[in-house]
Design a protein around this motif. Structure first.
Motif, PDB file in Angstrom:
ATOM      1  N   THR A   6       0.847 -11.210   1.914  1.00 31.02           N
ATOM      2  CA  THR A   6      -0.181 -11.043   2.936  1.00 31.02           C
ATOM      3  C   THR A   6      -0.837  -9.671   2.824  1.00 31.02           C
ATOM      4  O   THR A   6      -0.355  -8.775   2.123  1.00 31.02           O
ATOM      5  CB  THR A   6       0.430 -11.196   4.339  1.00 31.02           C
ATOM      6  OG1 THR A   6       1.390 -10.158   4.523  1.00 31.02           O
ATOM      7  CG2 THR A   6       1.099 -12.558   4.488  1.00 31.02           C
ATOM      8  N   THR A   7      -1.917  -9.508   3.557  1.00 31.17           N
ATOM      9  CA  THR A   7      -2.596  -8.215   3.584  1.00 31.17           C
ATOM     10  C   THR A   7      -1.705  -7.164   4.232  1.00 31.17           C
ATOM     11  O   THR A   7      -1.763  -5.990   3.864  1.00 31.17           O
ATOM     12  CB  THR A   7      -3.922  -8.316   4.347  1.00 31.17           C
ATOM     13  OG1 THR A   7      -3.682  -8.824   5.646  1.00 31.17           O
ATOM     14  CG2 THR A   7      -4.899  -9.221   3.623  1.00 31.17           C
ATOM     15  N   GLU A   8      -0.871  -7.587   5.189  1.00 31.21           N
ATOM     16  CA  GLU A   8       0.060  -6.645   5.820  1.00 31.21           C
ATOM     17  C   GLU A   8       1.048  -6.102   4.791  1.00 31.21           C
ATOM     18  O   GLU A   8       1.361  -4.903   4.780  1.00 31.21           O
ATOM     19  CB  GLU A   8       0.804  -7.330   6.965  1.00 31.21           C
ATOM     20  CG  GLU A   8       1.751  -6.401   7.704  1.00 31.21           C
ATOM     21  CD  GLU A   8       2.555  -7.119   8.787  1.00 31.21           C
ATOM     22  OE1 GLU A   8       3.368  -6.421   9.419  1.00 31.21           O
ATOM     23  OE2 GLU A   8       2.385  -8.337   8.971  1.00 31.21           O
ATOM     24  N   PHE A   9       1.524  -6.975   3.901  1.00 31.32           N
ATOM     25  CA  PHE A   9       2.429  -6.526   2.835  1.00 31.32           C
ATOM     26  C   PHE A   9       1.747  -5.483   1.964  1.00 31.32           C
ATOM     27  O   PHE A   9       2.321  -4.439   1.659  1.00 31.32           O
ATOM     28  CB  PHE A   9       2.871  -7.720   1.978  1.00 31.32           C
ATOM     29  CG  PHE A   9       3.543  -7.296   0.702  1.00 31.32           C
ATOM     30  CD1 PHE A   9       4.871  -6.922   0.698  1.00 31.32           C
ATOM     31  CD2 PHE A   9       2.827  -7.245  -0.488  1.00 31.32           C
ATOM     32  CE1 PHE A   9       5.489  -6.512  -0.480  1.00 31.32           C
ATOM     33  CE2 PHE A   9       3.440  -6.838  -1.666  1.00 31.32           C
ATOM     34  CZ  PHE A   9       4.776  -6.474  -1.654  1.00 31.32           C
ATOM     35  N   GLU A  11      -0.774  -3.548   2.600  1.00 30.70           N
ATOM     36  CA  GLU A  11      -1.015  -2.313   3.338  1.00 30.70           C
ATOM     37  C   GLU A  11       0.248  -1.461   3.385  1.00 30.70           C
ATOM     38  O   GLU A  11       0.219  -0.252   3.121  1.00 30.70           O
ATOM     39  CB  GLU A  11      -1.498  -2.626   4.760  1.00 30.70           C
ATOM     40  CG  GLU A  11      -2.912  -3.145   4.813  1.00 30.70           C
ATOM     41  CD  GLU A  11      -3.300  -3.607   6.213  1.00 30.70           C
ATOM     42  OE1 GLU A  11      -2.454  -3.535   7.131  1.00 30.70           O
ATOM     43  OE2 GLU A  11      -4.456  -4.042   6.375  1.00 30.70           O
ATOM     44  N   ARG A  12       1.351  -2.096   3.738  1.00 23.43           N
ATOM     45  CA  ARG A  12       2.623  -1.350   3.792  1.00 23.43           C
ATOM     46  C   ARG A  12       3.040  -0.866   2.405  1.00 23.43           C
ATOM     47  O   ARG A  12       3.533   0.240   2.254  1.00 23.43           O
ATOM     48  CB  ARG A  12       3.725  -2.221   4.395  1.00 23.43           C
ATOM     49  CG  ARG A  12       3.576  -2.416   5.865  1.00 23.43           C
ATOM     50  CD  ARG A  12       4.741  -3.167   6.442  1.00 23.43           C
ATOM     51  NE  ARG A  12       4.562  -3.374   7.873  1.00 23.43           N
ATOM     52  CZ  ARG A  12       5.421  -4.012   8.618  1.00 23.43           C
ATOM     53  NH1 ARG A  12       6.511  -4.532   8.092  1.00 23.43           N
ATOM     54  NH2 ARG A  12       5.193  -4.166   9.908  1.00 23.43           N
ATOM     55  N   PHE A  13       2.832  -1.717   1.408  1.00 14.97           N
ATOM     56  CA  PHE A  13       3.179  -1.348   0.039  1.00 14.97           C
ATOM     57  C   PHE A  13       2.382  -0.131  -0.412  1.00 14.97           C
ATOM     58  O   PHE A  13       2.925   0.812  -0.993  1.00 14.97           O
ATOM     59  CB  PHE A  13       2.921  -2.527  -0.905  1.00 14.97           C
ATOM     60  CG  PHE A  13       3.150  -2.199  -2.352  1.00 14.97           C
ATOM     61  CD1 PHE A  13       4.430  -2.138  -2.866  1.00 14.97           C
ATOM     62  CD2 PHE A  13       2.075  -1.929  -3.189  1.00 14.97           C
ATOM     63  CE1 PHE A  13       4.646  -1.834  -4.200  1.00 14.97           C
ATOM     64  CE2 PHE A  13       2.277  -1.615  -4.523  1.00 14.97           C
ATOM     65  CZ  PHE A  13       3.568  -1.563  -5.027  1.00 14.97           C
ATOM     66  N   SER A  14       1.093  -0.121  -0.149  1.00  9.53           N
ATOM     67  CA  SER A  14       0.256   1.004  -0.579  1.00  9.53           C
ATOM     68  C   SER A  14       0.621   2.288   0.168  1.00  9.53           C
ATOM     69  O   SER A  14       0.651   3.368  -0.426  1.00  9.53           O
ATOM     70  CB  SER A  14      -1.224   0.679  -0.397  1.00  9.53           C
ATOM     71  OG  SER A  14      -1.499   0.426   0.960  1.00  9.53           O
ATOM     72  N   VAL A  15       0.920   2.178   1.458  1.00  5.75           N
ATOM     73  CA  VAL A  15       1.325   3.361   2.216  1.00  5.75           C
ATOM     74  C   VAL A  15       2.641   3.911   1.679  1.00  5.75           C
ATOM     75  O   VAL A  15       2.797   5.121   1.463  1.00  5.75           O
ATOM     76  CB  VAL A  15       1.423   3.037   3.730  1.00  5.75           C
ATOM     77  CG1 VAL A  15       2.116   4.156   4.480  1.00  5.75           C
ATOM     78  CG2 VAL A  15       0.046   2.770   4.302  1.00  5.75           C
ATOM     79  N   LEU A  16       3.603   3.040   1.459  1.00  9.70           N
ATOM     80  CA  LEU A  16       4.898   3.489   0.936  1.00  9.70           C
ATOM     81  C   LEU A  16       4.772   4.073  -0.475  1.00  9.70           C
ATOM     82  O   LEU A  16       5.450   5.043  -0.816  1.00  9.70           O
ATOM     83  CB  LEU A  16       5.911   2.345   0.955  1.00  9.70           C
ATOM     84  CG  LEU A  16       6.384   1.918   2.335  1.00  9.70           C
ATOM     85  CD1 LEU A  16       7.284   0.682   2.224  1.00  9.70           C
ATOM     86  CD2 LEU A  16       7.133   3.044   3.022  1.00  9.70           C
ATOM     87  N   LEU A  17       3.902   3.500  -1.273  1.00 12.46           N
ATOM     88  CA  LEU A  17       3.689   4.021  -2.623  1.00 12.46           C
ATOM     89  C   LEU A  17       3.094   5.420  -2.578  1.00 12.46           C
ATOM     90  O   LEU A  17       3.541   6.326  -3.298  1.00 12.46           O
ATOM     91  CB  LEU A  17       2.776   3.080  -3.410  1.00 12.46           C
ATOM     92  CG  LEU A  17       2.489   3.477  -4.855  1.00 12.46           C
ATOM     93  CD1 LEU A  17       3.771   3.465  -5.669  1.00 12.46           C
ATOM     94  CD2 LEU A  17       1.459   2.554  -5.451  1.00 12.46           C
ATOM     95  N   VAL A  18       2.109   5.640  -1.739  1.00 13.40           N
ATOM     96  CA  VAL A  18       1.487   6.958  -1.615  1.00 13.40           C
ATOM     97  C   VAL A  18       2.498   7.973  -1.080  1.00 13.40           C
ATOM     98  O   VAL A  18       2.572   9.109  -1.564  1.00 13.40           O
ATOM     99  CB  VAL A  18       0.231   6.876  -0.714  1.00 13.40           C
ATOM    100  CG1 VAL A  18      -0.270   8.260  -0.342  1.00 13.40           C
ATOM    101  CG2 VAL A  18      -0.856   6.077  -1.401  1.00 13.40           C
TER     102      VAL A  18
END
Length: 69
Positions: A6-9, A11-18
């Motif tokens: 999902t888009t929520e996944f 979003e969280r993935f990109s935040v955690l990666l950064v």
């Protein structure tokens, strides 16, 4: 039973990666600075570039001394 990402996944993935990349960069800088300081201290504070002088050994010369007039 396929699940879609999902888009929520994402979003969280990109935040955690950064956040992970930022933490890695910060910790690398901190530990590099600490390691450099420790290395300079262990080397006896010779980080200004001077090296101890090595005395020259005289080589025996078998030639006769020059004659002075």
């Amino acid at each position: 039973m396929g699940t879609s990402l999902t888009t929520e996944f994402w979003e969280r993935f990109s935040v955690l990666l950064v956040v992970a990349l930022a933490m890695t960069a910060i910790l690398t800088a901190v530990f590099t600075a600490l390691f450099d300081a420790l290395t300079a201290r262990l080397r006896g504070h010779r980080s200004h570039g001077t090296t101890p002088r090595i005395p020259h050994q005289r080589v025996r010369d078998d030639r006769p001394a020059p004659a002075h007039h």
